[in-house]
Design a protein around this motif. Structure first.
Motif, PDB file in Angstrom:
ATOM      1  N   ARG A   1       0.839  -1.212   0.000  1.00  0.00           N
ATOM      2  CA  ARG A   1       0.000   0.000   0.000  1.00  0.00           C
ATOM      3  C   ARG A   1       0.869   1.255   0.000  1.00  0.00           C
ATOM      4  O   ARG A   1       0.534   2.257  -0.644  1.00  0.00           O
ATOM      5  N   LEU A   2       1.979   1.197   0.720  1.00  0.00           N
ATOM      6  CA  LEU A   2       2.907   2.327   0.709  1.00  0.00           C
ATOM      7  C   LEU A   2       3.422   2.571  -0.700  1.00  0.00           C
ATOM      8  O   LEU A   2       3.490   3.721  -1.163  1.00  0.00           O
ATOM      9  N   TRP A   3       3.758   1.495  -1.400  1.00  0.00           N
ATOM     10  CA  TRP A   3       4.284   1.637  -2.749  1.00  0.00           C
ATOM     11  C   TRP A   3       3.234   2.198  -3.710  1.00  0.00           C
ATOM     12  O   TRP A   3       3.555   3.019  -4.572  1.00  0.00           O
ATOM     13  N   GLU A   4       1.996   1.789  -3.561  1.00  0.00           N
ATOM     14  CA  GLU A   4       0.925   2.346  -4.393  1.00  0.00           C
ATOM     15  C   GLU A   4       0.835   3.859  -4.200  1.00  0.00           C
ATOM     16  O   GLU A   4       0.655   4.610  -5.168  1.00  0.00           O
ATOM     17  N   THR A   5       0.953   4.299  -2.957  1.00  0.00           N
ATOM     18  CA  THR A   5       0.882   5.733  -2.683  1.00  0.00           C
ATOM     19  C   THR A   5       2.086   6.456  -3.256  1.00  0.00           C
ATOM     20  O   THR A   5       1.966   7.571  -3.802  1.00  0.00           O
ATOM     21  N   ALA A   6       3.263   5.839  -3.164  1.00  0.00           N
ATOM     22  CA  ALA A   6       4.459   6.442  -3.758  1.00  0.00           C
ATOM     23  C   ALA A   6       4.288   6.591  -5.270  1.00  0.00           C
ATOM     24  O   ALA A   6       4.652   7.627  -5.856  1.00  0.00           O
ATOM     25  N   GLU A   7       3.718   5.587  -5.911  1.00  0.00           N
ATOM     26  CA  GLU A   7       3.492   5.660  -7.357  1.00  0.00           C
ATOM     27  C   GLU A   7       2.477   6.754  -7.700  1.00  0.00           C
ATOM     28  O   GLU A   7       2.609   7.436  -8.724  1.00  0.00           O
TER      29      GLU A   7
END
Length: 356
Positions: free
Chosen positions: A329-335
């Motif tokens: 989920r953190l990576w989705e937000t970073a993207e």
């Protein structure tokens, strides 16, 4: 004090004290002052980071924080091998930011300016930014994987909390913001508000365990930290990489800076550095003053329990697993931030920079 005045002081310190160090290659500014104009005000709880580059075979413990001509400086030592390859610097989330602008203080060989010339034009390229986000994510994963269940409680708290805090850096890097250390939770809140995701900040705080902690609780345990800090400074003897953060000169940052956050209503954002400093004090006390370590340990354990919800070492494996489960989920937000960030550019047709 103005940032420009502090920078001038730092340059004089480098000229007087750094050039005679073994293997000296030069010096540059790092940290939160990078990119700030000279006329910006430097808060009393802020320092000027000076990175001294060395080719010495063994890099000694950094000098750390101290006052020089009224300015609070933090001197760190950087091995030249870490900077030799501009492509590697571009992919390093903790190195690249200092070279997006001209931060060079002293450069006898010209290598640091050449590094800036190679890094600056490509700093904001999408794939370079994504690689730095991946670097930060990998640090979360690798540091949590290296957690030693046989270490003392204060060391285990540090080993869980620091990689947990690097979750903020993933997002700061995506936003082309400085991955600051002490103020990371305030900085990431500002980023998430700017990108329309303020609720995600609560989730980051929840990983740390302080999303709902009241201000008066933080204020109480900050007082306990101050007592432990003041007891630690006079007895500290063993060198640690963070020793410069536990000196009388560093108190305006370590203690007073956290108090400033609490008084501004940013008590949850202050928890990270309060607990980090508390744990570091106990690392020093365990080595240099075991009786004092035992005396102050109940206050540390009470602070960790009240501020993060970790009541003992048995809680830490599950807390680390919670962070790892959160990473997709953190990576989705970073993207999402990468996609929306107007400062991100397309990849250039320039060839990869060669090692210097």
């Amino acid at each position: 004090m103005r940032v420009g005045t502090a920078r001038a002081t730092a340059r004089r310190w480098v000229a007087a004290h750094a050039r005679d160090l073994p293997g000296y290659r030069g010096a540059y500014f790092g940290g939160s002052t990078v990119g700030k104009p000279d006329d910006a005000e430097l808060a009393p709880s802020s320092d000027v980071d000076v990175m001294v580059v060395t080719e010495a075979d063994e890099v000694p413990v950094k000098p750390g924080k101290f006052r020089h001509e009224g300015a609070l400086l933090e001197i760190s030592l950087v091995p030249w091998d870490e900077l030799r390859d501009p492509a590697a610097v571009l992919s390093s989330y903790h190195l690249a930011g200092a070279f997006r602008t001209d931060t060079v203080i002293d450069d006898p060989s010209g290598a640091l300016r050449a590094l800036h010339t190679a890094v600056a034009p490509r700093f904001a390229e999408r794939e370079r930014v994504r690689s730095r986000c991946l670097d930060a994510r990998h640090r979360v994963e690798s540091r949590l994987a290296a957690h030693d269940p046989g270490a003392p409680f204060h060391e285990r708290v540090t080993a869980w909390m620091f990689p947990t805090g690097v979750t903020t850096h993933v997002l700061l890097v995506a936003a082309l913001r400085n991955p600051t250390i002490r103020l990371r939770y305030r900085a990431v809140r500002e980023v998430l508000e700017a990108y329309g995701r303020p609720e995600f900040h609560h989730e980051l705080l929840d990983l740390l365990g302080c999303a709902e902690v009241p201000a008066e609780v933080v204020r109480h345990h900050l007082g306990e930290l101050a007592r432990t800090f003041d007891a630690t400074v006079p007895v500290a003897r063993t060198p640690f990489f963070f020793s410069g953060d536990l000196t009388a000169g560093a108190r305006p940052v370590a203690v007073d800076g956290s108090r400033d956050l609490v008084e501004r209503g940013e008590h949850r954002e202050a928890v990270f550095w309060i607990v980090a400093t508390f744990a570091r004090c106990h690392t020093v006390l365990a080595a240099d003053a075991p009786a004092l370590h035992a005396e102050r340990l109940p206050a540390f354990r009470a602070a960790v329990a009240a501020l993060t919800g970790v009541t003992g070492p048995d809680d830490l494996p599950a807390r680390g697993e919670k962070v790892l489960r959160f990473l997709p989920r953190l990576w989705e937000t970073a993207e999402e931030i990468l996609a929306a960030n107007p400062g991100i550019t397309g990849d250039s047709a320039l060839p990869p920079p060669r090692p210097l």
